[in-house]
Design an enzyme around this catalytic site. Structure first.
Site, PDB file in Angstrom:
ATOM      1  N   LEU A 104       0.843  -1.207   0.000  1.00  0.00           N
ATOM      2  CA  LEU A 104       0.000   0.000   0.000  1.00  0.00           C
ATOM      3  C   LEU A 104       0.877   1.256   0.000  1.00  0.00           C
ATOM      4  CD1 LEU A 104      -2.952   1.139   0.367  1.00  0.00           C
ATOM      5  CD2 LEU A 104      -2.527   1.089   2.826  1.00  0.00           C
ATOM      6  N   GLU A 144       3.705   4.130  -0.294  1.00  0.00           N
ATOM      7  CA  GLU A 144       4.634   4.646  -1.312  1.00  0.00           C
ATOM      8  C   GLU A 144       5.525   5.700  -0.657  1.00  0.00           C
ATOM      9  OE1 GLU A 144       2.471   6.013  -4.737  1.00  0.00           O
ATOM     10  OE2 GLU A 144       1.439   4.083  -4.969  1.00  0.00           O
ATOM     11  N   ASP A 194      -8.038  -3.553   9.246  1.00  0.00           N
ATOM     12  CA  ASP A 194      -8.848  -3.840  10.449  1.00  0.00           C
ATOM     13  C   ASP A 194      -8.553  -5.249  10.967  1.00  0.00           C
ATOM     14  OD1 ASP A 194     -10.154  -1.444  10.485  1.00  0.00           O
ATOM     15  OD2 ASP A 194     -12.052  -2.201   9.657  1.00  0.00           O
ATOM     16  N   ARG A 199      -4.123  -5.613  11.671  1.00  0.00           N
ATOM     17  CA  ARG A 199      -3.419  -4.842  12.715  1.00  0.00           C
ATOM     18  C   ARG A 199      -3.241  -5.632  14.000  1.00  0.00           C
ATOM     19  NH1 ARG A 199      -6.403   0.712  11.152  1.00  0.00           N
ATOM     20  NH2 ARG A 199      -4.659   1.524   9.959  1.00  0.00           N
ATOM     21  N   ARG A 242      20.242 -11.482  39.945  1.00  0.00           N
ATOM     22  CA  ARG A 242      21.190 -10.369  40.107  1.00  0.00           C
ATOM     23  C   ARG A 242      21.120  -9.824  41.541  1.00  0.00           C
ATOM     24  NH1 ARG A 242      25.834  -8.243  38.166  1.00  0.00           N
ATOM     25  NH2 ARG A 242      25.883  -5.981  38.392  1.00  0.00           N
ATOM     26  N   GLU A 276       1.576  -0.716   9.828  1.00  0.00           N
ATOM     27  CA  GLU A 276       0.125  -1.003   9.778  1.00  0.00           C
ATOM     28  C   GLU A 276      -0.693   0.100  10.457  1.00  0.00           C
ATOM     29  OE1 GLU A 276      -1.388  -4.886   9.737  1.00  0.00           O
ATOM     30  OE2 GLU A 276       0.542  -5.757   9.215  1.00  0.00           O
TER      31      GLU A 276
HETATM   32  C1  LIG Z   1       9.819  -1.972   8.691  1.00  0.00           C
HETATM   33  C2  LIG Z   1       8.603  -1.472   7.972  1.00  0.00           C
HETATM   34  C3  LIG Z   1       7.745  -2.380   7.382  1.00  0.00           C
HETATM   35  C4  LIG Z   1       6.607  -1.925   6.685  1.00  0.00           C
HETATM   36  N1  LIG Z   1       5.804  -2.826   6.032  1.00  0.00           N
HETATM   37  C5  LIG Z   1       4.815  -2.370   5.204  1.00  0.00           C
HETATM   38  C6  LIG Z   1       4.087  -3.267   4.365  1.00  0.00           C
HETATM   39  O1  LIG Z   1       4.294  -4.487   4.393  1.00  0.00           O
HETATM   40  N2  LIG Z   1       3.162  -2.753   3.524  1.00  0.00           N
HETATM   41  C7  LIG Z   1       2.884  -1.422   3.444  1.00  0.00           C
HETATM   42  O2  LIG Z   1       2.045  -1.027   2.649  1.00  0.00           O
HETATM   43  N3  LIG Z   1       3.559  -0.538   4.238  1.00  0.00           N
HETATM   44  C8  LIG Z   1       4.520  -0.987   5.117  1.00  0.00           C
HETATM   45  N4  LIG Z   1       5.230  -0.106   5.898  1.00  0.00           N
HETATM   46  C9  LIG Z   1       4.898   1.317   5.839  1.00  0.00           C
HETATM   47  C10 LIG Z   1       4.249   1.834   7.108  1.00  0.00           C
HETATM   48  O3  LIG Z   1       2.944   1.315   7.238  1.00  0.00           O
HETATM   49  C11 LIG Z   1       4.296   3.361   7.058  1.00  0.00           C
HETATM   50  O4  LIG Z   1       5.654   3.731   7.245  1.00  0.00           O
HETATM   51  C12 LIG Z   1       3.418   4.005   8.105  1.00  0.00           C
HETATM   52  O5  LIG Z   1       2.062   3.782   7.796  1.00  0.00           O
HETATM   53  C13 LIG Z   1       3.670   5.497   8.256  1.00  0.00           C
HETATM   54  O6  LIG Z   1       3.722   6.138   7.021  1.00  0.00           O
HETATM   55  P1  LIG Z   1       4.956   7.121   6.710  1.00  0.00           P
HETATM   56  O7  LIG Z   1       6.199   6.380   7.028  1.00  0.00           O
HETATM   57  O8  LIG Z   1       4.780   7.646   5.344  1.00  0.00           O
HETATM   58  O9  LIG Z   1       4.807   8.282   7.767  1.00  0.00           O
HETATM   59  P2  LIG Z   1       3.931   9.618   7.585  1.00  0.00           P
HETATM   60  O10 LIG Z   1       2.569   9.258   7.105  1.00  0.00           O
HETATM   61  O11 LIG Z   1       4.719  10.587   6.797  1.00  0.00           O
HETATM   62  O12 LIG Z   1       3.833  10.114   9.083  1.00  0.00           O
HETATM   63  C14 LIG Z   1       4.890  10.816   9.744  1.00  0.00           C
HETATM   64  C15 LIG Z   1       4.418  11.165  11.155  1.00  0.00           C
HETATM   65  O13 LIG Z   1       3.254  12.014  11.092  1.00  0.00           O
HETATM   66  C16 LIG Z   1       2.185  11.411  11.796  1.00  0.00           C
HETATM   67  N5  LIG Z   1       0.935  11.730  11.078  1.00  0.00           N
HETATM   68  C17 LIG Z   1       0.658  11.560   9.760  1.00  0.00           C
HETATM   69  N6  LIG Z   1      -0.596  11.969   9.484  1.00  0.00           N
HETATM   70  C18 LIG Z   1      -1.132  12.402  10.653  1.00  0.00           C
HETATM   71  C19 LIG Z   1      -2.403  12.937  11.034  1.00  0.00           C
HETATM   72  N7  LIG Z   1      -3.382  13.080  10.157  1.00  0.00           N
HETATM   73  N8  LIG Z   1      -2.583  13.284  12.336  1.00  0.00           N
HETATM   74  C20 LIG Z   1      -1.601  13.121  13.239  1.00  0.00           C
HETATM   75  N9  LIG Z   1      -0.379  12.618  12.952  1.00  0.00           N
HETATM   76  C21 LIG Z   1      -0.145  12.251  11.678  1.00  0.00           C
HETATM   77  C22 LIG Z   1       2.476   9.923  11.777  1.00  0.00           C
HETATM   78  O14 LIG Z   1       1.801   9.244  12.828  1.00  0.00           O
HETATM   79  C23 LIG Z   1       3.983   9.932  11.946  1.00  0.00           C
HETATM   80  O15 LIG Z   1       4.304  10.102  13.314  1.00  0.00           O
HETATM   81  C24 LIG Z   1       6.339  -0.545   6.629  1.00  0.00           C
HETATM   82  C25 LIG Z   1       7.203   0.367   7.244  1.00  0.00           C
HETATM   83  C26 LIG Z   1       8.327  -0.082   7.903  1.00  0.00           C
HETATM   84  C27 LIG Z   1       9.273   0.928   8.515  1.00  0.00           C
END
Ligand SMILES: Cc1cc2nc3c(=O)[nH]c(=O)nc-3n(C[C@H](O)[C@H](O)[C@H](O)COP(=O)(O)OP(=O)(O)OC[C@H]3O[C@@H](n4cnc5c(N)ncnc54)[C@H](O)[C@@H]3O)c2cc1C
Length: 393
Positions: free
Chosen positions: A125, A127, A240, A243, A268, A366
């Site tokens: 999902l 990008e 849903d 997670r 310890r 997730e």
């Molecule tokens: C090890 C790893 C494995 C993963 N595996 C998968 C996978 O298998 N498939 C897949 O599709 N994705 C995967 N992901 C992606 C992961 O789900 C996303 O990194 C995550 O959803 C957060 O998106 P982002 O990194 O773009 O952060 P961002 O969306 O840029 O968020 C940055 C910060 O802003 C906060 N934030 C963003 N929007 C809001 C809002 N509206 N209100 C308040 N706070 C907000 C976030 O909580 C975060 O703290 C993986 C990521 C990692 C690191």
């Protein structure tokens, strides 16, 4: 015997998974972490013992034992190795699109291979420019004859490079926002599909996390899940259900760290007695154990709800609550475990150092903890709390 919400049959299967985790997985955990190599031997072990089948119905060759038991298995494995626990959680994550949105023909084609673990799978999902805001995705899919042509890329995809099947979300109508997103299954040998990069990470080091590129990638029209435009709803329904798999991983990490800290504290000695007899250490242990039980209550309730056939907003809220509680617990409890071990907690020779690094991701993937709070609050605002308004106005 201690009180247990599981049935006798569920307890027996938990015991089998627990033994397997302690006797065969635990000894590999530090090595998997240090080598950063995907643990194919653990995949083979899970195949041999039918663990991948725990989330699948008997019609697909699974055990038909339900969601609660699947979550319990992830928890048990994650107590000793979070990377190995994730193998089970992602097999469910990557299969749910087919289970919830697949036709009979699509399910027959793929689910048996996923239930046996012959094929690993993934869920794509995220990008580079769209994580929490998944509707901002830019990958497109365009109908062309008897297939679809996908262009774009996905980032941070668990099981990249080891999965044989990917559930991929792409825009078939880029101008239509959420309603323009569709879901596909893409086989790893599809022309134009490539894994272009794997990320070095803080924790869960044996799990691959990578970038997928779709360069005029062709997938048959028969690999569309549901109808065009139904992809976003499917993506959310999948999350849903999936997670809580991450919540189970988080709870396993937290309980594993608590158990280790308890044993360490018995041995310890400082100031003439085991640190377990110092009240400040006892308070930490008591809080860790109590928080684990509280989180387990939320997680198992979710599993029982799915097994009872409950769906919809109530399930969405329960799922987000389990993920929020267990993810925060994992980070906090592992940090406390490191503290209980003192300097030894910071040293790689002791597993709590790895557990603390592994815990962090459960607050991010997730759906971040912030996103879980948004989901929970949204569902609260939908609920009618009429009694609060009684007598007002
Ligand atoms: C090890 C790893 C494995 C993963 N595996 C998968 C996978 O298998 N498939 C897949 O599709 N994705 C995967 N992901 C992606 C992961 O789900 C996303 O990194 C995550 O959803 C957060 O998106 P982002 O990194 O773009 O952060 P961002 O969306 O840029 O968020 C940055 C910060 O802003 C906060 N934030 C963003 N929007 C809001 C809002 N509206 N209100 C308040 N706070 C907000 C976030 O909580 C975060 O703290 C993986 C990521 C990692 C690191």
């Amino acid at each position: 015997m201690a009180y247990d919400v599981l049935t006798e049959e569920q307890r027996e299967i938990r015991e089998l998974v627990r033994s397997l985790a302690r006797e065969r997985v635990a000894q590999r955990a530090a090595e998997i972490d240090a080598s950063h190599e995907f643990p194919w031997d653990i995949v083979e072990l899970f195949r041999e013992h039918d663990l991948f089948g725990l989330f699948f119905g008997e019609e697909w060759g699974g055990t038909g034992t339900g969601t609660l038991l699947g979550l319990v298995a992830i928890e048990e494995v994650s107590k000793v190795c979070a990377t190995s626990g994730l193998l089970l959680a992602v097999q469910e994550l990557g299969s749910l699109g087919l289970k919830l949105g697949g036709t009979q023909e699509q399910q027959e084609r793929y689910l048996p291979r996923l239930a046996s673990g012959e094929w690993l799978c993934a869920y794509a999902l995220t990008e580079a420019g769209s994580g929490s805001d998944s509707a901002a995705m830019r990958t497109t899919a365009r109908r062309d004859g008897d297939g679809y042509v996908l262009d774009g890329s996905k980032r941070f995809i668990t099981n990249a490079g080891v999965a044989s099947l990917y559930t991929v979300f792409a825009k078939t109508d880029p101008g239509a926002g959420h309603a323009g997103i569709s879901a596909f299954v893409v086989e790893s040998d599809a022309p134009g599909f490539e894994v272009t990069r794997l990320e070095p990470k803080m924790g869960i080091s044996g799990s691959t996390t990578g970038e997928l590129a779709f360069d005029a990638c062709r997938t048959p029209a028969g690999n569309l899940l549901g109808a065009e435009g139904e992809g976003f709803k499917l993506a959310m329904r999948i999350l849903d259900r999936s997670r809580p798999g991450i919540a189970a991983q988080a709870l396993g990490i937290a309980q594993g760290a608590t158990d280790y800290a308890l044993e360490y504290a018995r041995e310890r000695v400082t100031m003439g007695k085991p640190i377990a007899e110092h009240q400040l250490i006892q308070a930490k242990l008591a809080d860790m154990e109590t928080e684990c039980e509280a989180a387990r209550g939320l997680l198992y309730r979710f599993g029982q709800m799915v097994d009872a056939g409950i769906d919809g907003p109530e399930l969405t809220k329960a799922s987000a609550q389990a993920k929020l509680k267990c993810g925060d617990l994992a980070m906090w409890a592992t940090t406390e475990a490191v503290q209980i071990l003192g300097g030894y907690g910071y040293i790689k020779e002791y597993p709590v150092e790895r557990m603390m690094r592994d815990a962090k991701i459960t607050q991010i993937y997730e759906g971040t903890q912030e996103v879980q709070r948004l989901v929970i609050a949204r569902e609260m605002l939908r609920e009618t709390r009429a009694f609060l308004l009684a007598g007002v106005g």
